[in-house]
Design a protein around this motif. Structure first.
Motif: not given
Length: 318
Positions: A41-65
């Motif tokens: 509930d605060a401004p979103i912080e986007i870091t390289a680590e956050a984006l890598q976690r996002f990509l790892a969590s969505t590996t099975d989603a289907g679309p390319p990275r």
């Protein structure tokens, strides 16, 4: 212009927009990841680590990275970020790093920046930086896909506004028209490119060209493809009547205006608020057009309708 009655067509578009028909649907996997990013509930912080976690969590989603990152950016476009635009931009930078030759990544990047520069900062220098980021992204998209009408339109739309513009100068229209014309050449049925071409001629006070351009807008297609833009179609009719009056055709301007005010009088308060945003500015163009037609009867009818509509607009809930 319409396959059905104007008021019915507008109401159908409003209903479709409310139900989300034609709107982008957020996939469950993406919605879940967005909730994680917004959970503080605060401004979103986007870091390289956050984006890598996002990509790892969505590996099975289907679309390319790169596509997963692009969709994430689109859904977060209106959110507040730590570091403001720079924080948000990191998502697109990561997507472009994954797929440097994907025109859709750069198109989305440009559109997001175009949507962002006006509200993300009050400082002209920062607004200009965001606008220039949109320009670079869209230029890359054009380089990758030079005959895509949506990309050409986006470039024209970007040039229609500029952080340093004096709108009255018409320079924005001079910059935008070539891109909008190219978009229409590629896709003669692109309603938003048609509409903004008409706006450009209107702003340049090229009245006859504006009339022809407004008449050429495929309003039914615009409502079908973008039901959330129904208000633009209502305003389009007012703008057409105004340009007809300015071009020296008061009879047709009066006819168009009378049809419009009769139609507007049928909308409910909530429909009007959804459609025209500011009743004051809408009333002004109607009355200004009626004055230019120089018909006392039309002016009286227009003022009476505006009065009824404004009273309805101001009605309190219940």
């Amino acid at each position: 212009m319409f396959r059905m009655n104007f008021v019915e067509a507008i109401r159908a578009a409003l209903e479709r927009a409310e139900r989300g028909i034609g709107a982008r649907q957020v996939e469950p996997w993406l919605a879940a990841e967005i909730e994680k990013l917004k959970s503080a509930d605060a401004p979103i912080e986007i870091t390289a680590e956050a984006l890598q976690r996002f990509l790892a969590s969505t590996t099975d989603a289907g679309p390319p990275r790169s596509e997963r990152l692009r969709r994430l950016a689109i859904e977060l476009e209106d959110e507040d970020f730590v570091d403001g635009w720079a924080g948000f931009r990191r998502i697109y930078e990561a997507a472009a790093s994954e797929s440097p030759n994907d025109a859709w990544v750069f198109l989305s990047w440009g559109i997001s920046a175009d949507h962002s520069w006006l509200w993300r900062s009050k400082l002209e220098e920062e607004r200009l930086q965001i606008w220039e980021a949109a320009d670079r992204a869209l230029a890359r998209a054009v380089e990758l896909s030079p005959d895509d009408a949506d990309i050409l339109y986006a470039m024209g739309h970007l040039r229609y506004q500029h952080p340093t513009d004096d709108t009255d100068s018409g320079e924005h229209a001079v910059r935008a028209i070539p891109w909008l014309v190219r978009a229409i050449e590629v896709n003669p049925h692109h309603p938003m490119a048609q509409l903004f071409r008409a706006h450009c001629y209107h702003d340049q006070k090229k009245w006859q060209a504006a009339v022809r351009a407004y008449e050429a807008v495929e309003a039914s297609r615009l409502l079908e493809e973008r039901p959330c833009e129904a208000g633009r179609v209502v305003k389009l009719r007012a703008q057409l009547a105004f340009c007809l009056a300015q071009s020296g055709d008061p009879a047709e301007a009066g006819r168009q205006l009378l049809l419009l005010v009769n139609d507007v009088d049928q909308f409910t308060r909530d429909e009007l608020r959804e459609l025209v945003g500011s009743m004051l500015s809408f009333s002004e163009i109607l009355e200004d057009t009626a004055n230019r037609v120089k018909s006392p009867h039309l002016l009286e009818a227009t003022r009476a309708t505006i009065l009824r509509v404004e009273r309805r607009w101001d009605d309190e809930e219940g």
